[in-house]
Design a protein around this motif. Structure first.
Motif, PDB file in Angstrom:
ATOM      1  N   PRO A   1       3.734   3.225   8.546  1.00  0.00           N
ATOM      2  CA  PRO A   1       3.664   4.373   7.623  1.00  0.00           C
ATOM      3  C   PRO A   1       2.621   5.406   8.058  1.00  0.00           C
ATOM      4  CG  PRO A   1       3.647   2.314   6.401  1.00  0.00           C
ATOM      5  CD  PRO A   1       3.472   1.953   7.842  1.00  0.00           C
ATOM      6  N   LEU A   2       1.578   4.951   8.723  1.00  0.00           N
ATOM      7  CA  LEU A   2       0.528   5.883   9.150  1.00  0.00           C
ATOM      8  C   LEU A   2       1.019   6.756  10.291  1.00  0.00           C
ATOM      9  CD1 LEU A   2      -2.524   3.411   9.201  1.00  0.00           C
ATOM     10  CD2 LEU A   2      -1.628   4.727   7.265  1.00  0.00           C
TER      11      LEU A   2
ATOM     12  N   LEU B   1      -5.887  -1.282   2.011  1.00  0.00           N
ATOM     13  CA  LEU B   1      -6.368  -1.273   3.399  1.00  0.00           C
ATOM     14  C   LEU B   1      -7.318  -0.108   3.641  1.00  0.00           C
ATOM     15  CD1 LEU B   1      -3.699  -2.953   3.426  1.00  0.00           C
ATOM     16  CD2 LEU B   1      -3.250  -1.996   5.656  1.00  0.00           C
TER      17      LEU B   1
ATOM     18  N   PHE C   1       0.824  -1.219   0.000  1.00  0.00           N
ATOM     19  CA  PHE C   1       0.000   0.000   0.000  1.00  0.00           C
ATOM     20  C   PHE C   1       0.856   1.265   0.000  1.00  0.00           C
ATOM     21  CE2 PHE C   1       0.446  -0.659   4.616  1.00  0.00           C
ATOM     22  CZ  PHE C   1       0.713   0.624   5.071  1.00  0.00           C
ATOM     23  N   THR C   2       2.164   1.099   0.270  1.00  0.00           N
ATOM     24  CA  THR C   2       3.023   2.274   0.273  1.00  0.00           C
ATOM     25  C   THR C   2       3.607   2.564  -1.113  1.00  0.00           C
ATOM     26  OG1 THR C   2       4.922   0.925   0.878  1.00  0.00           O
ATOM     27  CG2 THR C   2       3.704   1.960   2.672  1.00  0.00           C
TER      28      THR C   2
ATOM     29  N   ASP D   1       3.377  -3.311  11.012  1.00  0.00           N
ATOM     30  CA  ASP D   1       3.764  -3.004   9.627  1.00  0.00           C
ATOM     31  C   ASP D   1       2.759  -2.085   8.933  1.00  0.00           C
ATOM     32  OD1 ASP D   1       6.098  -4.351   9.714  1.00  0.00           O
ATOM     33  OD2 ASP D   1       5.387  -6.137   8.632  1.00  0.00           O
ATOM     34  N   ASP D   2       1.483  -2.324   9.198  1.00  0.00           N
ATOM     35  CA  ASP D   2       0.461  -1.477   8.571  1.00  0.00           C
ATOM     36  C   ASP D   2       0.357  -0.112   9.248  1.00  0.00           C
ATOM     37  OD1 ASP D   2      -0.071  -3.556   6.881  1.00  0.00           O
ATOM     38  OD2 ASP D   2      -1.845  -4.257   7.971  1.00  0.00           O
TER      39      ASP D   2
END
Ligand code: SF4
Lengths: 173, 581
Positions: free
Chosen positions: B38-39, A112, A83-84, B34-35
């Motif tokens: 980046p957030l 996501l 997703f990046t 991991d998800d």
């Protein structure tokens, strides 16, 4: 593909996605999304078969290679390996804004909840979320932000131009 | 200060809610590390060596007294009572708790602050000259343009997942005080001269003579591959600023390398394609965006300008008798005035640097008590706002000349009056090994040891202008490449060593320093610096010739020889006796 989000609702999806490695063994009918390479190779056979046709792209695809064919696709899917990978966002805008693609634009792969808002601003209108995601719970993501400063596919005028328009609808929103 | 309107506020509030929900899901195990990473990075939150680190944006370095008080409160309530101002005009908290970060963000939003895009692979805080709006050589007020860029880049849906971080710097004056040549994009305000339009094929773009526009520089940067940027457009009329930025970012987003994080910055792309080919791709992309809806309009520039509060300047005589008397009577005050007070475009006013570089304090660190005190002083002496400089100092931009002495007396006991701006002890250092998990070596004790070695003020003034920068690793957050003297922490078989370079510079004649030779153990660093200074003092042609000028004239060899002992002679003493001799 089973349940996907389309136009901000969860729907049952009947498209079949053909993997790269399937070597072109096409189901004889039904709606199918084929890899770009297969489309490039067998454009004519694919166009003449029964059922609708879609194509899926890697994020590094050059949209101009299919610019002439866009009207033939019901679906274009962009596959995010991660997703990046921001290239998919630019690809979507180019398809919509530069090449005028109007059909369904679907994000597939590592998609996501937390990317839905940006993806949809870039022109995606359908989302096959990663298997562990709950599509119903993800729907609220579209409303994470009411406004955007930028010109986007959703709202082609940037905020600074929209501010100048006495638009009663915007106030109500 | 720029004051938010309803929409600005709502966007920041919504980001807080979004992040609160993301943190909740992460802590509940619904969002994996991991998800989540980046957030959280897009919201300034690192998890590093000892605790999380939260980086709060100070857009273009401008902060109000009310905001500073809120930062002090956060330092007290959620941290260990202090904060750190970085070289990126941001402020960092080193010890917040993850579950409390949403609360901190909510507190920040109440005073129109946020942590949006202060880290992660996205467009970061746009930085500028800390004398914006008051400099005598100003062409435009760069704050207005920075705010336009801030809004455009905030939550930009297309550019949230770039190959790497992306930093833009804007200079609004003739002199470049924003290090624009070493940013991913540097913008220099200019007024068009005759021919600017035609030359660039800009034609009818409003490049009439005297119109505002920008020189666009891309691909500069520090880090492990330091490069001075390339000007890809000499004059971009202001209307096209955002579409042109969009074109650059789009080319970078599509073609920048994603396979190797050390090759992912735009500077590598520009280098690999060559600047000419890169520029061509940008122009091609821009040809589709040019004149589109994102083209700026005058109403918007005026609207943004109008949302900035401005000090109401009094009509004052250009010379102040009281100030002049004090300067004559008080040598310490005069010393401070010479180094830390800067000219102002309005007669009777001055800009003042409050030094965060007192010996013994980590560069850029401020305590909550200091922040509160500074907030109060800014209200009394400088219209309730201040700026953070990329040299990690604070600037009061609008002080009356007649108040300078009183202000100096108040900041002395707070430890903010070190008269060292532009001098060797005004060290720029990243947090280094004491805080940062990426560090090869500590930086703060090195800075302190150097400050101690050079604690003789007369000596310091004799040495004159000198930028000394320290980074704890190749990521170069301390900008060591553009220090006249640069110090870089390196790892030699698990031990902390320091590599020294000379000849770097920021500004219009930016250059990158050259390494003088093998690295040194920490204890030896102050002595090596002293040797470099000895060579300079012996070699300089006059007091006007700065350290950097001397390095440029004679090259690094004489320095190298003396430091590494190939030449055991003490450098020859030049014309004048040194102040220390
Ligand atoms: S230069 Fe290295 S040590 Fe210093 S703050 Fe940056 S990453 Fe950390």
């Amino acid at each position: 593909m089973a349940r996907i989000i389309k136009h901000r609702a969860v729907i049952q999806d009947n498209w079949q996605l053909l993997e790269q490695e399937s070597g072109g063994s096409l189901p004889s009918d039904g709606d199918v999304v084929v890899p770009l390479e297969l489309w490039m190779r067998e454009r004519d056979t694919l166009s003449s078969r029964l059922g609708h046709i879609g194509v899926w792209l890697q994020t590094d695809a050059d949209p101009s290679t299919i610019a002439q064919d866009l009207a033939r696709f019901e679906v274009i899917a962009v596959r995010f390996a991660s997703f990046t990978d921001g290239r998919g966002y630019t690809l979507a805008r180019l398809l919509r804004e530069r090449h005028g693609y109007r059909g369904e634009l679907r994000a597939i792969g590592d998609v996501l909840r937390d990317q839905l808002c940006y993806l949809s601003r870039c022109g995606f209108d359908a989302f096959a979320l990663r298997a562990d995601q709950n599509p119903e719970q993800a729907l609220s993501a579209f409303d994470d932000f009411a406004e955007a400063y930028q010109a986007t596919v959703e709202r082609p005028e940037p905020l600074f131009r929209r501010r100048l328009q006495p638009d009663p609808q915007r106030k109500a929103a | 200060m720029y004051r938010y309107d309803e929409i600005d506020q709502r966007i920041v509030d919504e980001r807080v809610s979004q992040f609160r929900d993301q943190t909740r899901r992460h802590l509940a195990g619904e969002l994996s590390e991991d998800d989540f990473r980046p957030l959280r990075l897009q919201n300034g939150l690192y998890i590093q060596r000892y605790a999380p680190m939260l980086r709060v944006a100070i857009p273009y370095g401008l902060v109000s007294s009310a905001q500073l008080r809120r930062l002090a409160h956060i330092a007290r309530a959620y941290d260990k009572g202090y904060a750190h101002f970085s070289t990126r005009q941001n402020v960092q908290f080193n010890w917040p708790r993850l579950d409390e970060v949403p609360e901190i963000l909510a507190e920040l939003a109440e005073v129109q602050m946020h942590a949006i895009q202060t880290s992660g692979n996205c467009i970061r805080n746009t930085t500028t000259d800390h004398f914006a709006g008051v400099a005598r050589d100003e062409i435009v007020d760069s704050f207005v343009w920075c705010e336009l860029i801030r809004q455009w880049s905030t939550l930009h849906p297309e550019f949230a997942y770039l190959p790497r971080k992306f930093k833009i710097a804007v200079s609004g004056s003739a002199a470049d005080r924003a290090a624009t040549w070493v940013h991913d994009i540097g913008l220099h305000a200019r007024r068009s001269a005759e021919g600017d339009g035609a030359e660039q094929g800009a034609g009818v773009d409003g490049a009439e003579q005297g119109a505002v526009g920008f020189r666009v520089i891309v691909g500069g940067g520090l880090g492990r591959t330091p490069i001075v940027g390339h000007a890809i457009r000499e004059f971009l009329p202001w209307r096209h600023l955002l579409t042109y930025l969009e074109a650059i970012l789009r080319v970078y987003n599509r073609y920048g390398r994603r396979d190797n994080k050390y090759k992912a910055r735009i500077k590598i792309l520009v280098k690999e394609l060559t600047p000419a080919v890169f520029a061509h791709k940008v122009e091609e992309e821009w040809s589709h965006l040019k004149g589109g809806p994102a083209t700026l309009i005058e109403e918007e520039v005026r609207r943004i300008e109008g949302r900035f509060t401005r000090p109401a300047y009094a009509r004052l005589p250009p010379r102040d008798a009281f100030l002049e008397a004090m300067l004559a009577a008080d040598k310490a005050f005069a010393n401070w005035h010479r180094r830390n007070v800067h000219p102002h475009k309005v007669p009777g006013y001055a800009a003042v640097t409050l030094s965060l570089k007192r010996t013994g304090a980590a560069p850029g660190d401020v305590s909550a008590a200091q922040m509160d005190a500074i907030a109060g002083l800014a209200e009394r002496y400088s219209s309730g706002e201040l700026r953070v400089s990329h040299e990690q100092n604070l600037i009061f931009a609008d002080v009356r000349a007649s108040d300078l002495h009183a202000l100096w007396r108040e900041i002395k006991p707070l430890g903010l009056a070190a008269p060292n701006i532009g001098l060797l002890t005004n060290i720029i250092a990243c947090p280094g090994g004491d805080f940062c998990s990426l560090a090869n070596a500590k930086t703060i004790p090195v800075a302190e040891a150097i400050q101690r070695r050079f604690d003789d003020l007369d000596y310091l003034h004799d040495i004159g202008e000198l930028d000394l920068n320290i980074s704890g690793c190749m990521n170069s957050c301390g900008h060591h490449h553009i220090g006249h003297i640069g110090i870089l922490g390196v790892d030699k078989q698990g031990e902390e060593f320091y590599q020294i370079s000379i000849g770097g510079a920021q500004g219009a004649d930016a250059s990158l320093g050259k390494v003088i030779g093998p690295a040194f153990a920490r204890e030896r660093v102050p002595e090596v610096i002293e040797k470099l200074i000895e060579v300079y003092l012996a070699e300089r042609e006059s007091e006007e010739e700065r350290f950097i000028d001397a390095v440029r004239r004679i090259g690094i060899e004489p320095f190298k020889d003396y430091v590494y002992g190939t030449n055991h002679q003490t450098p020859r003493r030049n014309s004048r006796q040194l102040a220390v001799a």
